[in-house]
Write a protein that holds these residues in place. Sequence first.
Motif, PDB file in Angstrom:
ATOM      1  N   ASP A 150       0.979  -1.105  -0.022  1.00 43.17           N
ATOM      2  CA  ASP A 150       0.075  -0.159   0.114  1.00 43.17           C
ATOM      3  C   ASP A 150       0.984   1.250   0.113  1.00 43.17           C
ATOM      4  O   ASP A 150       0.561   2.139   0.910  1.00 43.17           O
ATOM      5  N   VAL A 151       1.878   1.354  -0.615  1.00 42.01           N
ATOM      6  CA  VAL A 151       2.925   2.543  -1.179  1.00 42.01           C
ATOM      7  C   VAL A 151       3.072   2.741  -2.461  1.00 42.01           C
ATOM      8  O   VAL A 151       2.835   1.912  -3.342  1.00 42.01           O
ATOM      9  N   LEU A 152       3.349   3.889  -2.612  1.00 46.18           N
ATOM     10  CA  LEU A 152       4.020   4.332  -4.054  1.00 46.18           C
ATOM     11  C   LEU A 152       5.390   4.116  -4.247  1.00 46.18           C
ATOM     12  O   LEU A 152       6.089   4.622  -3.446  1.00 46.18           O
ATOM     13  N   VAL A 153       5.696   3.589  -5.447  1.00 42.54           N
ATOM     14  CA  VAL A 153       7.117   3.136  -5.790  1.00 42.54           C
ATOM     15  C   VAL A 153       7.610   3.495  -6.947  1.00 42.54           C
ATOM     16  O   VAL A 153       6.703   3.353  -7.925  1.00 42.54           O
ATOM     17  N   ASP A 154       8.577   4.219  -7.140  1.00 45.24           N
ATOM     18  CA  ASP A 154       9.126   4.531  -8.590  1.00 45.24           C
ATOM     19  C   ASP A 154       9.339   3.593  -9.354  1.00 45.24           C
ATOM     20  O   ASP A 154       9.574   2.443  -8.963  1.00 45.24           O
ATOM     21  N   ASP A 155       8.835   3.776 -10.676  1.00 45.37           N
ATOM     22  CA  ASP A 155       8.550   2.578 -11.519  1.00 45.37           C
ATOM     23  C   ASP A 155      10.036   1.822 -11.878  1.00 45.37           C
ATOM     24  O   ASP A 155       9.945   0.687 -12.014  1.00 45.37           O
ATOM     25  N   LYS A 156      11.148   2.678 -11.852  1.00 49.06           N
ATOM     26  CA  LYS A 156      12.439   1.994 -11.944  1.00 49.06           C
ATOM     27  C   LYS A 156      12.767   1.129 -10.631  1.00 49.06           C
ATOM     28  O   LYS A 156      13.778   0.047 -11.108  1.00 49.06           O
ATOM     29  N   LEU A 157      12.341   1.425  -9.564  1.00 50.68           N
ATOM     30  CA  LEU A 157      12.687   0.991  -8.436  1.00 50.68           C
ATOM     31  C   LEU A 157      11.528  -0.290  -8.147  1.00 50.68           C
ATOM     32  O   LEU A 157      11.824  -0.935  -6.931  1.00 50.68           O
ATOM     33  N   TYR A 158      10.602  -0.427  -8.713  1.00 46.80           N
ATOM     34  CA  TYR A 158       9.630  -1.319  -8.320  1.00 46.80           C
ATOM     35  C   TYR A 158      10.135  -2.869  -8.299  1.00 46.80           C
ATOM     36  O   TYR A 158       9.840  -3.699  -7.220  1.00 46.80           O
TER      37      TYR A 158
ATOM     38  N   PRO B 252      -1.454  -4.679   5.358  1.00 52.22           N
ATOM     39  CA  PRO B 252      -0.181  -4.492   5.317  1.00 52.22           C
ATOM     40  C   PRO B 252       0.491  -3.797   6.333  1.00 52.22           C
ATOM     41  O   PRO B 252      -0.093  -3.011   7.033  1.00 52.22           O
ATOM     42  N   LEU B 253       1.684  -3.920   6.723  1.00 51.13           N
ATOM     43  CA  LEU B 253       2.434  -3.441   7.814  1.00 51.13           C
ATOM     44  C   LEU B 253       3.453  -2.249   7.311  1.00 51.13           C
ATOM     45  O   LEU B 253       4.066  -2.634   5.742  1.00 51.13           O
ATOM     46  N   SER B 254       3.793  -1.180   7.672  1.00 49.32           N
ATOM     47  CA  SER B 254       4.625  -0.015   7.553  1.00 49.32           C
ATOM     48  C   SER B 254       6.293  -0.800   7.471  1.00 49.32           C
ATOM     49  O   SER B 254       6.243  -1.795   7.906  1.00 49.32           O
ATOM     50  N   GLN B 255       7.052  -0.234   7.094  1.00 52.32           N
ATOM     51  CA  GLN B 255       8.430  -0.634   6.871  1.00 52.32           C
ATOM     52  C   GLN B 255       8.994  -0.923   8.419  1.00 52.32           C
ATOM     53  O   GLN B 255       9.745  -2.023   8.411  1.00 52.32           O
ATOM     54  N   GLU B 256       8.764   0.113   9.026  1.00 53.37           N
ATOM     55  CA  GLU B 256       9.017  -0.228  10.446  1.00 53.37           C
ATOM     56  C   GLU B 256       8.363  -1.199  11.155  1.00 53.37           C
ATOM     57  O   GLU B 256       9.043  -2.077  11.921  1.00 53.37           O
ATOM     58  N   GLU B 257       7.163  -1.428  11.257  1.00 50.82           N
ATOM     59  CA  GLU B 257       6.563  -2.378  11.839  1.00 50.82           C
ATOM     60  C   GLU B 257       6.942  -3.600  11.250  1.00 50.82           C
ATOM     61  O   GLU B 257       7.121  -4.703  12.077  1.00 50.82           O
ATOM     62  N   CYS B 258       7.125  -3.790   9.929  1.00 49.99           N
ATOM     63  CA  CYS B 258       7.596  -5.218   9.293  1.00 49.99           C
ATOM     64  C   CYS B 258       8.765  -5.515   9.807  1.00 49.99           C
ATOM     65  O   CYS B 258       9.276  -6.647  10.209  1.00 49.99           O
ATOM     66  N   MET B 259       9.899  -4.645   9.827  1.00 52.35           N
ATOM     67  CA  MET B 259      11.114  -4.841  10.404  1.00 52.35           C
ATOM     68  C   MET B 259      10.992  -5.478  11.813  1.00 52.35           C
ATOM     69  O   MET B 259      11.904  -6.268  12.152  1.00 52.35           O
TER      70      MET B 259
END
Length: 355
Positions: free
Chosen positions: A301-309, A331-338
């Motif tokens: 549930d985040v926006l990612v640059d097309d080249k970095l997808y 989904p979890l945020s990056q901090e929660e996931c870590m």
Amino acid sequence: MSRTLVQPVGQKRLTNVAVVRLRKHGQRFEIACFPNKVLSWRARVEKDLDEVLQSHTVYSNVSKGVLAKSKELIKAFGTDDQTKICIEILEKGELQVSGKEREAQLSSQFRDIATIVMEKTINPDTRRPYTITMIERLMHEIHFAVDPNLTSKEQALKVIKKLIEHFPIKRAPLRVRFTAPKPNFAGLMEKVAEWNATVISKDQSGTQPSIVCEIEPSILHSCEERLKDVQGRVEVLSVSAHAEGGPSVEQRENVEVPQAAPAKESDAVAEISEAVQKQSISAESQGNAQGKQQRRCKECDVLVDDKLYREHCKSGWHKHNYTRHKNGLPPLSQEECMVEMELADSKKDLKDYDF
């Protein structure tokens, strides 16, 4: 109507043979050894050649039973003595192992290297060692690859140098005791001041006063040489001095899990997590600033640059959220996931290793 005649296979499969291969002068030479004996021979643990070799014979192809020709042996090795050639192949040849065996060996050596790094490093702020789970994650971040031809200690020292360049980590100091005759004790104190050593305690009683301090591991040999001027000697008390009264490994694993109302974190996880996130998000933020085309990851549930997808899909954050998405979880945020991954790894470490 003809039928195919089914005959028994007349080939005996290699079930208890380890092949060591050496390429020399454009030719391939192989010898048949017993499993698990080649490494013992190279480590100088096994000294009986008959316990290592299946036979004192040099092959061109062990699996097909093709012997090497005498002309090829003389051209490549300068002799046709099979025993001497077998010893050279044992020393310089490449041990042929299956993919699963090689993967298991590399995984085991990777864990050994991480253990050595954990024992020899500390967090410079808290003076506590990092957990082995965090060390392994940092080694993956710097794209470290195990070299089976080098020892674990050699590779661990190289890993430490790379980690120091990118993360808040440093070599653990050595705790040593310097001793010198009483008339030369003043000269000893001057040298300790020159070495920027941290003094822990002094004992000036008796004819051989001593001082306990912590020094950088790199200056130990120079200290031994310079102590000869004051007729002193050095004794290593601890090769990895950590902060006294620190928590055990089990307690440090638990520290990584944040509480409901956490205070200001001084633990290593907060600093390392922030550094890892900066590396992974910096490219994304730059792409947003320039207004580049973006794609939405429905699992995270985040926006990612097309080249970095593509790189995002390979990250542990995306894989963890993908598993949660399949199980119908949000989904979890990056901090929660870590944090959740750290907790899972910590529980796994406590089950697999007896500290």
